[in-house]
Motif scaffolding. Sequence first.
Motif, PDB file in Angstrom:
ATOM      1  N   ILE A 277       0.850  -1.192   0.000  1.00  0.00           N
ATOM      2  CA  ILE A 277       0.000   0.000   0.000  1.00  0.00           C
ATOM      3  C   ILE A 277       0.885   1.240   0.000  1.00  0.00           C
ATOM      4  CG2 ILE A 277      -1.833   1.237   1.212  1.00  0.00           C
ATOM      5  CD1 ILE A 277      -2.649  -1.403   2.492  1.00  0.00           C
ATOM      6  N   ALA A 278       0.621   2.153  -0.927  1.00  0.00           N
ATOM      7  CA  ALA A 278       1.352   3.420  -1.002  1.00  0.00           C
ATOM      8  C   ALA A 278       0.460   4.543  -0.493  1.00  0.00           C
ATOM      9  CB  ALA A 278       1.776   3.693  -2.444  1.00  0.00           C
ATOM     10  N   VAL A 279       1.079   5.501   0.160  1.00  0.00           N
ATOM     11  CA  VAL A 279       0.348   6.643   0.712  1.00  0.00           C
ATOM     12  C   VAL A 279       0.882   7.908   0.064  1.00  0.00           C
ATOM     13  CG1 VAL A 279      -0.279   7.889   2.805  1.00  0.00           C
ATOM     14  CG2 VAL A 279       0.080   5.406   2.890  1.00  0.00           C
ATOM     15  N   ASP A 280      -0.035   8.727  -0.503  1.00  0.00           N
ATOM     16  CA  ASP A 280       0.393   9.945  -1.181  1.00  0.00           C
ATOM     17  C   ASP A 280       0.570  11.092  -0.187  1.00  0.00           C
ATOM     18  OD1 ASP A 280      -2.099  11.016  -0.622  1.00  0.00           O
ATOM     19  OD2 ASP A 280      -2.867  10.871  -2.661  1.00  0.00           O
ATOM     20  N   TYR A 281       0.812  12.283  -0.690  1.00  0.00           N
ATOM     21  CA  TYR A 281       1.105  13.432   0.157  1.00  0.00           C
ATOM     22  C   TYR A 281      -0.092  13.850   1.014  1.00  0.00           C
ATOM     23  CZ  TYR A 281       4.871  13.733  -3.256  1.00  0.00           C
ATOM     24  OH  TYR A 281       5.925  13.452  -4.082  1.00  0.00           O
ATOM     25  N   ASP A 282      -1.300  13.507   0.578  1.00  0.00           N
ATOM     26  CA  ASP A 282      -2.505  13.880   1.312  1.00  0.00           C
ATOM     27  C   ASP A 282      -2.992  12.779   2.248  1.00  0.00           C
ATOM     28  OD1 ASP A 282      -2.617  16.350   0.058  1.00  0.00           O
ATOM     29  OD2 ASP A 282      -3.770  15.561  -1.630  1.00  0.00           O
ATOM     30  N   GLY A 459      -4.309  16.379  -6.117  1.00  0.00           N
ATOM     31  CA  GLY A 459      -4.753  15.819  -4.845  1.00  0.00           C
ATOM     32  C   GLY A 459      -4.144  14.476  -4.558  1.00  0.00           C
ATOM     33  N   GLY A 460      -2.961  14.202  -5.104  1.00  0.00           N
ATOM     34  CA  GLY A 460      -2.304  12.935  -4.849  1.00  0.00           C
ATOM     35  C   GLY A 460      -2.608  11.883  -5.891  1.00  0.00           C
ATOM     36  N   LEU A 461      -3.662  12.070  -6.701  1.00  0.00           N
ATOM     37  CA  LEU A 461      -4.034  11.086  -7.706  1.00  0.00           C
ATOM     38  C   LEU A 461      -3.547  11.547  -9.063  1.00  0.00           C
ATOM     39  CD1 LEU A 461      -5.643   8.482  -8.223  1.00  0.00           C
ATOM     40  CD2 LEU A 461      -7.645   9.916  -8.688  1.00  0.00           C
TER      41      LEU A 461
END
Length: 470
Positions: A277-282, A459-461
């Motif tokens: 699982i990767a988590v973006d900046y938001d 938004g990270g996407l």
Amino acid sequence: MSSSIRKLSLKKIVGGGYTAFWRFEGRYRVVKGSRASKKSATIALNIITRMMKYPLANTLVVRKTGNTLYNSCFQQLKWAIHRLGVDSLWKTKVNPMEIIYIPTGQKIILRGLDDPYKLTSVTVDIGVLCWVWLEECSEIDDEEAFNRVDESIRGAVPPGYFKQITISMNPWSSAHFVKRRFFDIVDDPDILAITTNYLCNEFLDEADKRMFERMKRDDPDRYKVAGLGDWGIDGGQFFKQWRDSLHVIKPFKIPTNWTKWRVMDWGSSRPYACYWIAVDYDGNAYVYRELYGYGGKPNVGTGETTVEVAKKIIESEPIDEEIYKAVLDSACWAKIGVAGKDDTSVSIADQINDVLYNANRERFSPCKKGREHGAEEFRRRLEGTFDKNGNQKPAIYFFSNCVHAIRTIPMLTFDEHDPEKYDTKGEDHSADATIYFCLENPYASERPLPPRKESKYNGGLPTDTTGWSA
């Protein structure tokens, strides 16, 4: 066809809403329908009239388990015989379960998928096996089991005859293979797939109709499934926030500077489930890789050892992929084996971690406890936020290659004894692993945005990524 059938009005007996279904002669005839949509009654009437019209045709009726046939399909077919007024022309047997057309000796044979040897060895004395009715197909998650049924209808049939498999089911998760295999197919002459509901049942009385109207008013989510026949889980879906169109997306290259996790729920006789699982900046999460111990049937594991599974984790994870933290079910730290004087017993976690350590991979830590809290965190991520125009933006996405997560998470139902829990007798391994991540990463719907360039991400996407349905 018998003269006693010709004198009857099938329209009055069967009713409307199924004309194309009744007449279709292609290979696959599929109907998913809500409660009271008269799908089983219509199919039973159709089988009896067809058998009397085609004197060399025989029918195989199948359900997941043989012990459910007597009180379902067997009784429904007896009802159809009586409804058509031809009781004197048919006889029934319970052992083996058969319904025989007396004038010709044709048979309707009823069998369960739980006895595959009896199923594959079905033969008939008179004529050919032309048709199969697979009832309550939503209970059958194993596509290979369906293939065995499909293969039971083979060989040539007499001129003017046709081979056909009729599939009936209550609406279930859109991850079920029936949707992909039949409902998502366009313009195939061998497939007719329809959805029906109680609105086409002219035999309902006013009390029945009021029951559905109350359901529509008091429980609209359930009404969509049990009333209208939409895909879902009738009145019991635990993660109701799940939507394939929102939460399942096309894979994309994960930016190297996003935080990456590895989470795992252990299983051997039952499936293990390992996810990256990767988590973006938001703080949005993207489940981008899946390693699942699928043993060929739903909720059946591969029986692999801890060392074998650990090696698969290493093969799945590039050596240069930086894992921030790896989390495993805390129960895996329990010692196994017999502890002697020197206490040399080891745990499942120890065995897996030893292999990972030797391969220079991040070792697992025990997950935090709190299944109910973790499930609520997962729900919050599934729901995400809404913008001023009412558009929903989830806080967790699943890549479309995570097929077992997509298949199993929407199908989890409530524990019958505790509404705060999901039923752990179901195939809950993907959900468990995801919850381990959620417990480590509580969701905050509003958080300050760190300074960064916004040209590549929205938004990270990634801007070229859109919602995608499996």
